[in-house]
Write a protein that holds these residues in place. Sequence first.
Motif, short mmCIF file in Angstrom:
data_model
loop_
_atom_site.label_atom_id
_atom_site.label_comp_id
_atom_site.label_asym_id
_atom_site.label_seq_id
_atom_site.Cartn_x
_atom_site.Cartn_y
_atom_site.Cartn_z
N ARG A 31 20.33 5.62 19.94
CA ARG A 31 20.55 4.31 19.02
C ARG A 31 21.01 3.88 20.31
N ALA A 32 22.82 4.08 21.13
CA ALA A 32 23.28 3.15 21.58
C ALA A 32 22.80 2.58 22.46
N ALA A 33 21.68 3.07 22.68
CA ALA A 33 21.06 2.18 24.09
C ALA A 33 20.07 0.87 23.16
N TRP A 34 19.20 1.84 22.65
CA TRP A 34 18.60 0.20 20.88
C TRP A 34 20.02 -0.73 20.85
N SER A 35 20.98 -0.12 20.57
CA SER A 35 22.28 -1.28 20.30
C SER A 35 22.94 -1.88 21.54
N LEU A 36 22.40 -1.42 22.74
CA LEU A 36 22.54 -2.38 23.53
C LEU A 36 21.71 -3.61 24.07
N VAL A 37 20.38 -3.37 23.55
CA VAL A 37 19.59 -3.84 23.64
C VAL A 37 19.96 -5.41 22.37
N GLY A 38 20.21 -4.88 21.45
CA GLY A 38 20.69 -5.49 19.83
C GLY A 38 21.90 -6.80 21.32
N THR A 84 21.59 -27.54 38.15
CA THR A 84 22.28 -26.25 36.84
C THR A 84 21.23 -25.30 36.48
N PRO A 85 21.24 -24.27 36.79
CA PRO A 85 20.17 -22.63 36.33
C PRO A 85 19.80 -22.79 35.03
N SER A 86 19.03 -22.41 34.52
CA SER A 86 18.34 -22.13 32.88
C SER A 86 18.97 -20.75 33.09
N PHE A 87 20.11 -20.81 32.30
CA PHE A 87 20.19 -19.06 31.49
C PHE A 87 19.62 -19.02 30.74
N LEU A 88 19.24 -19.67 29.67
CA LEU A 88 18.71 -19.64 28.74
C LEU A 88 17.40 -18.58 28.94
N PRO A 89 16.63 -19.09 29.64
CA PRO A 89 14.53 -18.26 29.61
C PRO A 89 14.97 -16.72 30.56
N VAL A 90 16.26 -16.99 31.11
CA VAL A 90 16.01 -16.42 32.21
C VAL A 90 17.10 -14.73 31.11
N ALA A 91 17.90 -15.19 30.15
CA ALA A 91 17.77 -13.46 28.84
C ALA A 91 16.70 -13.12 28.16
N ALA A 92 16.55 -14.32 27.66
CA ALA A 92 15.71 -14.12 27.16
C ALA A 92 14.76 -13.45 27.76
N THR A 93 14.06 -13.27 28.55
CA THR A 93 13.34 -12.68 29.84
C THR A 93 13.80 -11.03 29.37
N MET A 94 14.99 -10.85 30.34
CA MET A 94 15.98 -9.39 30.06
C MET A 94 15.60 -8.94 28.85
N ILE A 95 16.02 -9.66 27.22
CA ILE A 95 15.47 -8.90 26.69
C ILE A 95 14.20 -8.04 26.37
N VAL A 96 13.24 -8.13 26.76
CA VAL A 96 12.00 -7.79 26.74
C VAL A 96 12.02 -6.85 27.62
N VAL A 97 12.91 -7.19 28.85
CA VAL A 97 12.89 -6.66 30.59
C VAL A 97 13.52 -5.22 29.95
N ALA A 99 14.31 -4.22 26.74
CA ALA A 99 13.38 -3.12 25.66
C ALA A 99 12.84 -2.39 25.89
N MET A 100 12.08 -2.81 26.67
CA MET A 100 10.67 -1.56 28.01
C MET A 100 11.82 -1.14 27.98
N ILE A 101 12.45 -0.33 29.24
CA ILE A 101 13.06 0.00 29.88
C ILE A 101 13.33 1.06 29.32
N VAL A 102 14.23 0.83 27.72
CA VAL A 102 14.87 1.49 26.95
C VAL A 102 14.02 2.77 26.39
N TRP A 103 12.71 1.85 25.75
CA TRP A 103 11.62 2.54 25.07
C TRP A 103 10.83 3.75 25.79
N VAL A 104 10.89 3.67 27.28
CA VAL A 104 10.47 4.34 28.42
C VAL A 104 11.16 5.35 28.12
#
Length: 206
Positions: A31-38, A84-97, A99-104
């Motif tokens: 649950r705590a690991a999923w909270s990190l994704v949150g 200027t770097p695009s922080f938002l797309p990278v951060a959004a991609t990290m959510i998906v990555v 979540a997949m790591i925590v799920w496995v």
Amino acid sequence: MDRPTDTDTGTDAGTATGTGTVPRSVDLAIRAAWSLVGVLGLTVAVMAVFNDQVVGAWADHHEGAREAFDQGGRLGLERAGFATPSFLPVAATMIVVGAMIVWVLASFLRRGYRWGQLGLFATVLGCVYASIALGFVLGPPPVFVAVAVLSLLVEGVTVVCLWHPDTRAHVRGPWVGGPGPGAGAASAGSFVAAEEPTEGPVSHSG
């Protein structure tokens, strides 16, 4: 891929009780690991709201960028030749990555694999590094400091649950398919029993 089993009953480690339940510490760790994704999702939302402040914090660490940003914002940086770097797309991609790591890893931890525990621990260590760097070292807006503190609290809870005695007892063997606790003693006992002479007279052929 063989799953670790209980050495006495031969049942799967995750269903050794017959009900498929896991220790509370394991459940809390997951649950705590999923909270990190949150928390990562919260970070992306804050980043979207305070995008200009994030770019301004980035400009503070580049010579001449701060002046260009103060004069014209993002357009001022572009006119001055700063990309200027695009922080938002990278951060959004990290959510998906993430979540997949925590799920496995959480799935394998629940089934009693030690490398699921170690994988989650390594993931949490990476999150700790990111929280300290992004929340305190790079000098972001104050709201990110609050998010970093929240993230560190969740990461601390996750580490405590991952290394709780009940969690360590739940995982079986050093890696996938490793012997469970007491397997070595059981094997030694079988060897001794095989070496003991049988009772009664021994017949000899021929």
